[in-house]
Design a protein around this motif. Structure first.
Motif, PDB file in Angstrom:
ATOM      1  N   GLY A 148       0.802  -1.214   0.000  1.00  0.00           N
ATOM      2  CA  GLY A 148       0.000   0.000   0.000  1.00  0.00           C
ATOM      3  C   GLY A 148       0.833   1.262   0.000  1.00  0.00           C
ATOM      4  N   GLU A 149       2.053   1.184  -0.552  1.00  0.00           N
ATOM      5  CA  GLU A 149       2.927   2.361  -0.553  1.00  0.00           C
ATOM      6  C   GLU A 149       2.244   3.521  -1.283  1.00  0.00           C
ATOM      7  OE1 GLU A 149       3.576  -0.532  -1.985  1.00  0.00           O
ATOM      8  OE2 GLU A 149       5.582  -1.282  -1.513  1.00  0.00           O
ATOM      9  N   THR A 150       2.379   4.709  -0.706  1.00  0.00           N
ATOM     10  CA  THR A 150       1.800   5.889  -1.322  1.00  0.00           C
ATOM     11  C   THR A 150       2.818   7.013  -1.360  1.00  0.00           C
ATOM     12  OG1 THR A 150      -0.058   7.451  -1.255  1.00  0.00           O
ATOM     13  CG2 THR A 150       0.859   6.784   0.840  1.00  0.00           C
ATOM     14  N   ILE A 151       2.724   7.814  -2.371  1.00  0.00           N
ATOM     15  CA  ILE A 151       3.551   9.012  -2.471  1.00  0.00           C
ATOM     16  C   ILE A 151       2.718  10.089  -3.150  1.00  0.00           C
ATOM     17  CG2 ILE A 151       4.586   8.340  -4.681  1.00  0.00           C
ATOM     18  CD1 ILE A 151       7.186   9.754  -3.649  1.00  0.00           C
ATOM     19  N   GLY A 152       2.837  11.300  -2.669  1.00  0.00           N
ATOM     20  CA  GLY A 152       2.062  12.380  -3.248  1.00  0.00           C
ATOM     21  C   GLY A 152       2.727  13.714  -3.035  1.00  0.00           C
ATOM     22  N   VAL A 153       2.356  14.662  -3.860  1.00  0.00           N
ATOM     23  CA  VAL A 153       2.855  16.025  -3.727  1.00  0.00           C
ATOM     24  C   VAL A 153       1.705  16.977  -4.009  1.00  0.00           C
ATOM     25  CG1 VAL A 153       3.629  16.134  -6.127  1.00  0.00           C
ATOM     26  CG2 VAL A 153       4.638  17.684  -4.432  1.00  0.00           C
ATOM     27  N   SER A 154       1.623  18.037  -3.213  1.00  0.00           N
ATOM     28  CA  SER A 154       0.533  18.987  -3.351  1.00  0.00           C
ATOM     29  C   SER A 154       1.082  20.403  -3.259  1.00  0.00           C
ATOM     30  CB  SER A 154      -0.519  18.759  -2.257  1.00  0.00           C
ATOM     31  OG  SER A 154      -1.542  19.727  -2.328  1.00  0.00           O
ATOM     32  N   LEU A 155       0.565  21.266  -4.110  1.00  0.00           N
ATOM     33  CA  LEU A 155       0.936  22.677  -4.104  1.00  0.00           C
ATOM     34  C   LEU A 155      -0.323  23.516  -3.959  1.00  0.00           C
ATOM     35  CD1 LEU A 155       2.827  25.150  -4.616  1.00  0.00           C
ATOM     36  CD2 LEU A 155       2.378  24.807  -7.065  1.00  0.00           C
ATOM     37  N   ASN A 156      -0.337  24.364  -2.934  1.00  0.00           N
ATOM     38  CA  ASN A 156      -1.411  25.350  -2.781  1.00  0.00           C
ATOM     39  C   ASN A 156      -0.782  26.719  -2.703  1.00  0.00           C
ATOM     40  OD1 ASN A 156      -2.998  27.091  -0.472  1.00  0.00           O
ATOM     41  ND2 ASN A 156      -4.385  26.109  -1.911  1.00  0.00           N
ATOM     42  N   ASN A 157      -1.315  27.652  -3.484  1.00  0.00           N
ATOM     43  CA  ASN A 157      -0.725  28.992  -3.497  1.00  0.00           C
ATOM     44  C   ASN A 157      -1.802  29.991  -3.888  1.00  0.00           C
ATOM     45  OD1 ASN A 157       1.234  30.877  -3.112  1.00  0.00           O
ATOM     46  ND2 ASN A 157       2.486  30.311  -4.871  1.00  0.00           N
ATOM     47  N   GLY A 158      -1.522  31.237  -3.621  1.00  0.00           N
ATOM     48  CA  GLY A 158      -2.469  32.283  -3.958  1.00  0.00           C
ATOM     49  C   GLY A 158      -1.763  33.533  -4.415  1.00  0.00           C
ATOM     50  N   THR A 159      -2.500  34.380  -5.075  1.00  0.00           N
ATOM     51  CA  THR A 159      -1.962  35.655  -5.525  1.00  0.00           C
ATOM     52  C   THR A 159      -3.088  36.678  -5.559  1.00  0.00           C
ATOM     53  OG1 THR A 159      -0.722  36.766  -7.293  1.00  0.00           O
ATOM     54  CG2 THR A 159      -2.382  35.157  -7.967  1.00  0.00           C
ATOM     55  N   SER A 160      -2.739  37.925  -5.429  1.00  0.00           N
ATOM     56  CA  SER A 160      -3.741  38.985  -5.502  1.00  0.00           C
ATOM     57  C   SER A 160      -3.937  39.403  -6.948  1.00  0.00           C
ATOM     58  CB  SER A 160      -3.320  40.186  -4.651  1.00  0.00           C
ATOM     59  OG  SER A 160      -2.070  40.697  -5.122  1.00  0.00           O
ATOM     60  N   ILE A 161      -5.063  40.034  -7.208  1.00  0.00           N
ATOM     61  CA  ILE A 161      -5.414  40.474  -8.552  1.00  0.00           C
ATOM     62  C   ILE A 161      -5.708  41.970  -8.503  1.00  0.00           C
ATOM     63  CG2 ILE A 161      -6.998  40.187 -10.494  1.00  0.00           C
ATOM     64  CD1 ILE A 161      -7.618  37.414  -9.486  1.00  0.00           C
ATOM     65  N   GLY A 162      -5.194  42.701  -9.468  1.00  0.00           N
ATOM     66  CA  GLY A 162      -5.462  44.133  -9.557  1.00  0.00           C
ATOM     67  C   GLY A 162      -4.413  44.960  -8.860  1.00  0.00           C
TER      68      GLY A 162
END
Length: 916
Positions: free
Chosen positions: A258-272
């Motif tokens: 049941g080996e698992t590997i994962g990568v996640s990216l969460n990011n934000g930026t302003s607009i205007g």
């Protein structure tokens, strides 16, 4: 329809009042300016925040009341009184309460002033479970929420059934940022929890994209429409524009699989240029290998089931004790993409959007076809098809089931406020498709096609030319099949309007139009012709097609604060469906606070409905299933609108109707101690069920089928229970802080109310659409009680969490089990440990050991009477019964039809998080 139009016309009529702009600054008691303070016009969702200089600006009516709130400070209410400048000084000492977006269609309220039981789970609590998917994280945080992996996977390997309060997956409505998420295209047809139902794929939602989850544990059809009989889950997405993180996670079970590997990216930026908007996105990739937990197969049971020579069976099982069966947790690979954004057009108007796409690939296996099950004597070509032995000999084969899932959803909306009226106009779309592939199998049926010698080459038979029969399958069969799949999509338009009419009364009303499409995708001919592919037959042309419906609904909601402490909230809703007609529902709720808001009494009563899904109306197919004592047989699922349904005189499916009552108490002694306790009672009439398998009548239309099943409004049910949630936090211990939580769900009753409503063709046959197995799946296959005791301790750079989840007794009556016995899964406690270390200000290491004590499900037979006692006193009979419900011990841990909780042993996960 005229009645509905008149109501909506009345609801959409509004008036307005003048606005004014209020500006000012916010400071603390020391005179320091406070950036990021929340300013809300009381009783509305109209708000603003202070900038880096502690300044704010908000447009409100002259008689409005402003509520200033900030983490760690006491909230302050200030009447505008016509003033254009209001400067505020805030006192420290209180925690900011969440503003809930679910529960009322008038205007949002805080958790303490809500008249309904609502769980709020921040993202941090979801991550602390160490679970790999969102649904499994909820399993170990919400006592009334349950989800399990099904023992026999095939199509259900793509997503697991879940439920709140033992009501099935189709009776909990899923919202994303307050907008309806699409259903899955999968219909659960196995004999397992969730049978005959469908739900949204919540496992597809990336956990790192979630800001918080609001779970309304109360019927809410009046506010939100169909599917909300058991409650509503509203998933609020992250909206930060100046923070981000990247997470690498890996894990393995204590068995080394049941080996698992994962990568996640969460990011934000302003607009205007003036940071008028935000854009937050999440990308998540993961891969999990197979975790296999087969049982040791019993030779005597095999010999009886397959009428095989016991010596041949023993010879095979001596080499392969598990009969080469593969069951447990299948291999999968998942890619998830999600974006959330918003932009302020001006001080009064904004646009918002969110969109998600998920791709999931799952590889699982059917039951292994042993050489005494599929023999070379019956199928000589198998020796050439599957030379799987060490020396190239035939030793059987395992058909694969491979699924490709695509799930998407998106919303686009516009909010504005004018003269105190809040307008929200939105469009939502979503869909789910599942395509299947069967490999390493064959079509074992003798199907012939007429052929002729076309001597003239003109493509048609001429006089004198001879015909011959050509066998299409068996030795000419392919070993890879495309059995087709399913698709579902919806398009939803919403208009929601709300206003605070006075400091006591707020109203909300609106309309919704929804269009739904369900498609059964035809498989290739070899997958369904004759008996089709061995293990999973494809969709036949006559059972395939695209089906559509629409509905139009409107609601009106009013909230009246009779006093500062006493609130009454009422909602009515009318919906009109194109396929079964109208549904009218209502809801009334109230709460009363006293002892300086330390104690809150709350109650609600409501009616509800659930429309039959398109899946339930139109699905028709042949399917393989395990029949105890007979092995795998072919059965037929009859569509509710098919010619076969007319032959059986099946009634057309109608909507389920419900009546919900909730009474609760909330206590908040201080900032550290709080608890809630709620009693609920849910009565459902005309509950839609997928019948048990019954013998088909003597008719050519059902030739070749071992049994039949179909959907019917068969039963009335009642479910009642108690939910309890308690917290004791911020306890100083040494130089750290300790916290405890205890939450639980206890089912008082969950049972059928009255007789089963049988179709007329079963009269006098001694058969029923609901047998003891079905009753158990509906009512006792989930824990009667479930409790979660958690403790957290934060000290310096470390934080520790310890959670103990108690899964109470569950009872099954598996298909084929002697009528004098039942099966009980023994109560168990699953312990999870989490350790977090802040290596730097930005880098965090987290280790989770889930099920640290390696607790596995255990079951035992229970006698129902003296005849059952006699069986349990005879080891030979006990063995026979055990073989019947485990497919001769292939599924010894969970039985063929049931599961207590999804555990394959201890699971170790390590995650590395870096803040951007």
């Amino acid at each position: 329809m005229k009645q509905l139009t008149l109501i909506l016309f009345t609801l959409l009529t509004s008036v307005g009042f003048a606005q004014q702009t209020v500006t000012g600054t916010v400071k603390d008691a020391d005179g320091e300016l406070l950036p990021g303070v929340n300013i809300i016009e009381k009783g509305t969702s109209n708000g603003a925040t202070t900038d880096f200089d502690g300044k704010y600006s908000i447009e409100v009516p002259a008689d409005a009341v402003l509520v200033f709130s900030y983490v760690g400070f006491t909230s302050k209410e200030v009447p505008v009184g016509g003033k254009s400048t209001i400067n505020v000084t805030m006192d420290s000492g209180a925690q900011l309460e969440e503003v809930l977006l679910v529960g009322s269609r008038a205007l949002p309220r805080s958790n303490t002033t809500s008249s309904l039981p609502i769980d709020v789970l921040p993202a941090k609590e979801l991550a602390s479970t160490g679970q790999l998917t969102f649904d499994k994280a909820l399993q170990y945080k919400i006592p009334s929420f349950n989800t399990v992996q099904t023992p026999v996977n095939d199509a259900t390997s793509l997503l697991d059934p879940y439920e709140i309060r033992n009501m099935g997956p189709s009776r909990t409505l899923i919202l994303i940022n307050g907008k309806r998420k699409n259903l899955s295209s999968l219909l659960y047809t196995q004999t397992s929890p969730g049978r005959g139902e469908t739900g949204s794929d919540i496992s597809a939602i990336p956990t790192d994209a979630i800001k918080r989850v609001e779970i309304l544990r109360d019927g809410a059809s009046a506010q939100y429409g169909s599917d909300a009989i058991a409650g509503v889950m509203n998933i609020i997405l992250k909206d930060n524009d100046d923070e981000g993180s990247v997470t690498l996670r890996t894990g393995i079970t204590s068995e080394g699989d049941g080996e698992t590997i994962g990568v996640s990216l969460n990011n934000g930026t302003s607009i205007g240029n003036e940071n008028n908007g935000f854009f937050n996105y999440t990308i998540d990739f993961s891969k999990t290998n197979l975790a296999n937990r087969p049982g040791t197969v019993d030779a005597e049971g095999e010999a009886i089931d397959f009428e095989a020579d016991i010596a041949d069976v023993r010879d095979f099982l001596n080499k392969y004790p598990d009969a080469n069966n593969i069951n447990g947790s299948p291999e999968n690979a998942v890619a998830k993409f999600l974006v959330n954004g918003g932009y302020d057009l001006n001080k009064a108007s904004s646009i918002y959007m969110n969109a998600a796409y998920v791709y999931k690939k799952v590889n699982s296996f059917a039951n292994y076809r042993t050489p005494y099950w599929r023999t070379v004597a019956d199928h000589p070509y198998l020796a050439d098809f599957f030379p799987n032995g060490d020396n190239g000999e035939y030793i059987g084969y395992a058909p694969t089931f491979e699924g490709d899932l695509n799930d998407y959803n998106a919303s686009l909306g516009f909010k504005t406020k004018k003269n105190g009226w809040n307008y929200d106009i939105s469009y939502t779309t979503g869909g789910n498709s599942q395509a299947y592939t069967v490999n390493n199998s064959h079509n074992r049926f003798a199907v012939f096609e007429a052929s002729f010698n076309d001597a003239n080459g003109n493509g048609q038979a001429d006089p004198g030319e001879e015909f011959e029969a050509v066998e299409l399958y068996r030795e000419n069969s392919p070993i890879s099949f495309d059995p087709g799949g399913t698709k579902f999509s919806h398009h939803v338009g919403n208009i929601d309007i709300a206003k605070l009419l006075s400091d006591k009364v707020s109203i909300g009303f609106g309309a919704e139009f929804r269009n739904e499409t369900f498609e059964i995708v035809e498989g290739d001919k070899a997958s369904w012709d004759g008996g089709g592919a061995d293990s999973f037959a494809g969709n036949r042309p006559e059972n395939s097609g695209k089906f559509n419906r629409y509905n139009f609904g409107g609601y009106f909601d009013i909230a009246y604060d009779i006093t500062e402490d006493f609130l009454i909230n009422g909602t009515v809703r009318l919906e009109d469906y194109s396929d079964f007609g109208e549904a009218f529902v209502w809801k009334v709720s109230s709460r009363y606070k006293f002892l300086e808001d330390k104690i809150t009494l709350r109650a609600s009563a409501s009616t509800g409905f659930r429309a039959p899904t398109l899946h339930q109306i139109y699905t028709q197919k042949a399917q393989y299933s395990f029949v105890p004592g007979e092995g795998i047989q072919v059965g037929g699922l009859v569509s509710n609108v098919s010619p076969q349904a007319r032959l059986l005189k099946l009634p057309k499916l109608d909507a389920e109707e419900s009546f919900n009552v909730t009474v609760g108490l909330g206590v908040k002694l201080n900032s550290k101690i709080n608890f809630t306790i709620d009693y609920y009672n849910i009565q459902v009439e005309d509950r839609i069920v997928l019948s048990t398998e019954v013998a088909p009548p003597a008719n050519d239309a059902f030739e070749g089928l071992n049994d039949l099943s179909f959907f019917v409004n068969a039963i009335d049910t009642r479910t009642s229970g108690i939910d309890f949630v308690a917290n004791y936090k911020n306890i100083e211990l040494g130089s750290g802080e300790l916290g405890f939580s205890l939450s639980g769900n206890y089912t008082i009753e969950n049972e059928r109310d009255g007789d089963v409503k049988e179709p007329s063709f079963l009269n006098g046959t001694g058969q029923s659409v609901v047998n003891e197995t079905q009753e158990a799946l509906f009512f006792t296959s989930r824990p009667r009680t479930k409790w979660i005791l958690g403790a957290t301790y934060e000290i310096g750079k470390f934080d520790f969490s310890l959670n103990n989840t108690y899964f109470g007794k569950t009872t099954f009556r598996q298909q084929g089990l002697d009528e004098n016995l039942s099966t009980e899964f023994i109560p168990k406690v699953v312990t999870d440990l989490g350790i977090g270390f802040d290596a730097t200000e930005k880098f965090t290491i987290s280790l989770n050991v889930n099920n640290i004590l390696d607790v596995l499900p255990e079951w035992e037979f229970v006698s129902l009477n003296s005849a059952g006692d006699a069986i349990l006193n005879d080891p030979a009979q006990v063995k026979t019964q055990s073989n019947l419900i485990t497919f001769n011990q292939r599924y010894s841990q969970m039985t063929y039809d049931g599961y207590h909780f999804s555990q394959l042993g201890a699971m170790f996960t390590l995650s590395l998080n870096y803040e951007l």
